[in-house]
Enzyme design. Structure first.
Site, PDB file in Angstrom:
ATOM      1  CE  LYS A 169      45.464  46.884  36.343  1.00  0.00           C
ATOM      2  NZ  LYS A 169      44.744  47.419  37.010  1.00  0.00           N
ATOM      3  CD  GLN A 172      42.042  50.444  36.099  1.00  0.00           C
ATOM      4  OE1 GLN A 172      42.229  49.272  35.954  1.00  0.00           O
ATOM      5  NE2 GLN A 172      42.796  51.304  36.973  1.00  0.00           N
ATOM      6  CG  ASP A 224      42.114  45.192  41.601  1.00  0.00           C
ATOM      7  OD1 ASP A 224      43.395  44.899  41.300  1.00  0.00           O
ATOM      8  OD2 ASP A 224      41.427  45.983  40.958  1.00  0.00           O
TER       9      ASP A 224
END
Ligand code: NAD
Length: 307
Positions: A65, A109, A132
């Site tokens: 990412k 994450q 997200d």
């Protein structure tokens, strides 16, 4: 007189859905949008990521990412924290990013170490920076068709379907796997009354009975299970579209050089049967990163939440 024989039994020509190529196209378009944004706002959008511990898969995803951000021209900020960080200290780091005006969006994450409550951490993220799309405010808005950050993987899947002109209206979509980040949101998105929706969706999971009977009815089959090669040829209808979300590392301790990533679909045997299929790697994975990037640009532009 010449007769042309058309053999009805010729299998359909399978087309590979090339997520890597589509991601590259989107990157090029995003670079143009980014240039315009930076010129008119005199600043560059920033995506931050919190990585807790040393899980190799999580490290690889986050690095990917960050690398993609840099490649496109976004700023990125990686906050690395030890695996034994307390929940309280992690929540304090989340709060710092919530209050950092230079950060447009950020992710934590997953998975987190067992002693940390993932739900608590997800709820602590400012939903306006939740690129997200995991926060219940964004999830709820998605379910009601309101502007929101779509969860990155379902967003990526819808971009692939759109790019390949795969019609969803009136189709039977079967999603296998009901996670909050893939299975459940993609089933909601595709059943909504929208251009990329209007499908009849069945959401199957570990307690589903006679799974093959259901998957065999799928015009579009989406696998998000986490078991290598779980979807076999006999579970797929002729001519179906198969979207493989799974990313599973298959390791060979005797010869680590042969370690590989495989999906939830038995690709080699299924590919001859379907009309479209995503490979692993190179299918949904690169599009998930693009979903995140698109959300970050929306965050910088304050497109979803203007104030
Ligand atoms: P998860 O691991 O949270 O849950 C798995 C789901 O599979 C559950 O809902 C469970 O009910 C279902 N399941 C398990 N066994 C089953 C069975 N025998 N029959 C039917 N259903 C069964 O799911 P997840 O986080 O969505 O991850 C699924 C896979 O997708 C993993 O391989 C993960 O690595 C991968 N993934 C890929 C991306 C990407 O960008 N490509 C993004 C997220 C997750």
């Amino acid at each position: 007189m010449t007769y042309i024989c058309i053999d009805q039994n010729i299998p359909p020509v399978m087309k590979l859905i090339d997520g890597k190529a589509v991601a590259e196209e989107i990157k090029s378009l995003t670079k143009i949008e980014l240039y315009d944004f930076t010129k008119s706002n005199n600043r560059t959008p920033t995506l931050a990521a919190i990585l807790v511990g040393d899980n190799p898969a999580s490290k690889a995803y986050v690095n990917n990412k960050v690398r993609t951000c840099k490649e496109i021209g976004f700023n990125s900020l990686l906050v690395k924290l030890p695996a034994d960080i307390s929940e309280e200290d992690l929540l304090a780091e989340v709060e710092k990013l919530n209050n950092n005006d230079d950060v447009d969006g950020f992710i934590v994450q997953l998975p987190l170490p067992k002693h940390i409550d993932e739900i608590k951490v997800t709820l602590a993220i400012d939903h306006k920076k939740d690129v997200d799309g995991f926060h219940p405010i964004n999830f709820g808005r998605m379910a009601q068709g309101l502007p929101c950050y779509l969860p990155a993987t379902p967003y990526g899947i819808t971009m692939l379907l759109e790019r390949y002109n795969i019609e969803t209206a009136g189709k039977h979509v079967v999603v296998v796997g009901r996670s909050n980040i893939v299975g459940t949101p993609i089933s909601i998105l595709l059943s909504r009354k929208t251009k990329l929706g209007d499908a009849t969706v069945t959401l199957a999971h570990s307690r589903t009975k006679n799974l093959s009977d259901i998957t065999l009815q799928a015009d579009i089959l989406i696998a998000a299970i986490g078991i290598p090669g779980f979807i076999t040829e006999d579970m797929v209808k002729e001519d179906a579209v198969v979207i493989d979300v799974g990313i599973n590392r298959v390791e060979n301790p005797d010869n680590p050089e042969t370690n590989k990533l495989v999906g939830d679909v038995d690709f080699e045997n299924v590919k001859g049967k379907c009309s479209y299929i995503t490979p692993v790697p190179g299918g949904v994975g690169p599009m998930t990163v693009m979903g995140l990037i698109m959300n970050t640009l929306k965050a910088a532009k304050k497109e979803i939440y203007p104030s």
